[in-house]
Enzyme design. Sequence first.
Site, PDB file in Angstrom:
ATOM      1  N   HIS A 125       0.849  -1.196   0.000  1.00 22.92           N
ATOM      2  CA  HIS A 125       0.000   0.000   0.000  1.00 22.92           C
ATOM      3  C   HIS A 125       0.880   1.240   0.000  1.00 22.92           C
ATOM      4  O   HIS A 125       1.928   1.269   0.624  1.00 22.92           O
ATOM      5  CB  HIS A 125      -0.888   0.012   1.241  1.00 22.92           C
ATOM      6  N   ASP A 135     -14.180   2.662   6.284  1.00 24.48           N
ATOM      7  CA  ASP A 135     -13.120   3.367   5.544  1.00 24.48           C
ATOM      8  C   ASP A 135     -13.648   3.855   4.203  1.00 24.48           C
ATOM      9  O   ASP A 135     -13.295   4.942   3.747  1.00 24.48           O
ATOM     10  CB  ASP A 135     -11.883   2.484   5.336  1.00 24.48           C
ATOM     11  N   ARG A 164     -13.173  12.411   3.684  1.00 17.82           N
ATOM     12  CA  ARG A 164     -11.901  13.120   3.897  1.00 17.82           C
ATOM     13  C   ARG A 164     -11.385  13.721   2.598  1.00 17.82           C
ATOM     14  O   ARG A 164     -10.780  14.798   2.594  1.00 17.82           O
ATOM     15  CB  ARG A 164     -10.855  12.152   4.484  1.00 17.82           C
ATOM     16  N   SER A 189      -6.739   4.405   8.311  1.00 23.81           N
ATOM     17  CA  SER A 189      -7.367   4.063   7.027  1.00 23.81           C
ATOM     18  C   SER A 189      -6.586   2.931   6.336  1.00 23.81           C
ATOM     19  O   SER A 189      -7.161   1.931   5.903  1.00 23.81           O
ATOM     20  CB  SER A 189      -7.401   5.327   6.148  1.00 23.81           C
ATOM     21  N   LYS A 245      -7.592  -1.422   6.349  1.00 23.74           N
ATOM     22  CA  LYS A 245      -7.767  -2.189   5.097  1.00 23.74           C
ATOM     23  C   LYS A 245      -6.809  -3.368   5.054  1.00 23.74           C
ATOM     24  O   LYS A 245      -7.170  -4.472   4.664  1.00 23.74           O
ATOM     25  CB  LYS A 245      -7.516  -1.287   3.875  1.00 23.74           C
TER      26      LYS A 245
HETATM   27  N1  URA Z   1      -4.292   5.695   1.420  1.00 21.41           N
HETATM   28  C1  URA Z   1      -5.313   5.219   2.172  1.00 21.41           C
HETATM   29  O1  URA Z   1      -5.774   4.097   1.976  1.00 21.41           O
HETATM   30  N2  URA Z   1      -5.824   6.002   3.130  1.00 21.41           N
HETATM   31  C2  URA Z   1      -5.353   7.236   3.388  1.00 21.41           C
HETATM   32  O2  URA Z   1      -5.849   7.888   4.285  1.00 21.41           O
HETATM   33  C3  URA Z   1      -4.283   7.738   2.601  1.00 21.41           C
HETATM   34  C4  URA Z   1      -3.766   6.936   1.614  1.00 21.41           C
END
Ligand code: URA
Length: 432
Positions: free
Chosen positions: A84, A163, A170, A185, A189
């Site tokens: 990620h 999320d 956001r 966040s 995930k």
């Molecule tokens: N990527 C994400 O999944 N969440 C965030 O808040 C920022 C980048």
Amino acid sequence: MIHPAELIQRKRDGGALSPDELRELVLGYARGEIPDYQLAAFCMAVYFRGLSSAETYALTEAMIASGETLDLGKALGRRVVDKHSTGGVGDKTSLAVGPIVAACGVPFAKMSGRGLGHTGGTLDKLESIPGFRVELSVAEFVQQVREIDLAIIGQTADLVPADKQLYALRDVTATVDSVSLIAASIMSKKIAAGADAIVLDVKVGDGAFMKTLADATILAETMLELGRHAGREVVCLLTDMDQPLGCAVGNALELREAVATIRGEGRPDFTELVLDAGARLLALSDLGVDVSGGRRRAEAALADGSALAAYERWIRAQGGDPDEDVLPRAPVVAQVEAARAGYVARLGATAIGLAALHLGAGRRAKDDAIDHSVGVVCRRKRGDEVGAGEVLAEVHARDEAGAAEAVRDVLAAYELGDEPPAKRPLVLDVLA
Ligand code: URA
């Protein structure tokens, strides 16, 4: 029964919230009982006041608890890896890394997000492929990883729905760049989707949410801590985001660049990050290789065409057509030319990200549709030499007026100097 306005006020005034209060707030929002405007105000209070590590942990747990969780290692009997990025401009790394890892026989299972602020999102890039489905059921997700070692999906009603909602909120309320909100966040995930080992790419610089190495290190350490709590192995790369990554910025344009990279025809900076992240994922897998062994396997997967074959299998499995000709193309392409000769001293990533967003590649309001065809292709990057009148970048736009505005914005993002600028490494640090 909590009173959201009181919790918002307490956080606004610098007080602390208990795990139960955070849980009720997040679960109430996910159930549709607490409105967007209260969560938007809460996020703004967190933006200014921050969360303690106990609160960040509780927020992450609450987000995970808003849906189901998976134990992919148990379901597949294999060690599953995931990656990620904290968000950047032109960051299409996952689109190339996933197929490389899968081509090496390692299961790669990822839950992604959409564009946030001036940064692009993997889901939006994938949705430039007509028919591509990002919303798989949990059963389909597991089955696809079992069959082809690769799936990238979005947050769903089943997995981290909180999320999905908070992320969209956001994006349009200037509450993205908070360490606690980003960490919760991302890690909610990653933990809910069930991979055993995770490579996090923490972006640093002008186009990143964390502008300095010191702030990016705090974010990386927060996510490492959340991963440790959940029993996951996590490695954080801290990488440069002062200029866009690679050359394309905009959904279909980035997808084309990712595919070119999988074919071995990518720009050196982007290819380097893809191979480095791929090598580290393979080193965390059950293949029994170290990072240099992983690197050799990743390079071989690009060279022998197996990564491209894995990409095509994956796109078909999620309902898309891997043929690049099906990707949308913008009707107007305009060139941005250098006003003088020199070296590219600076190429502002945020300015390029915003130019792409204004062209229609990102959202201004939560339910905006985006235009997958538009964006910017940076033909010259920091350190490159240019002659007067030579092409710096291309703008892909819906119409002439949008193109003219973007050409002005992109030109302003380039700073030309007489000397080549100091070299800045792409990978600035690695934390584990
Ligand atoms: N990527 C994400 O999944 N969440 C965030 O808040 C920022 C980048």
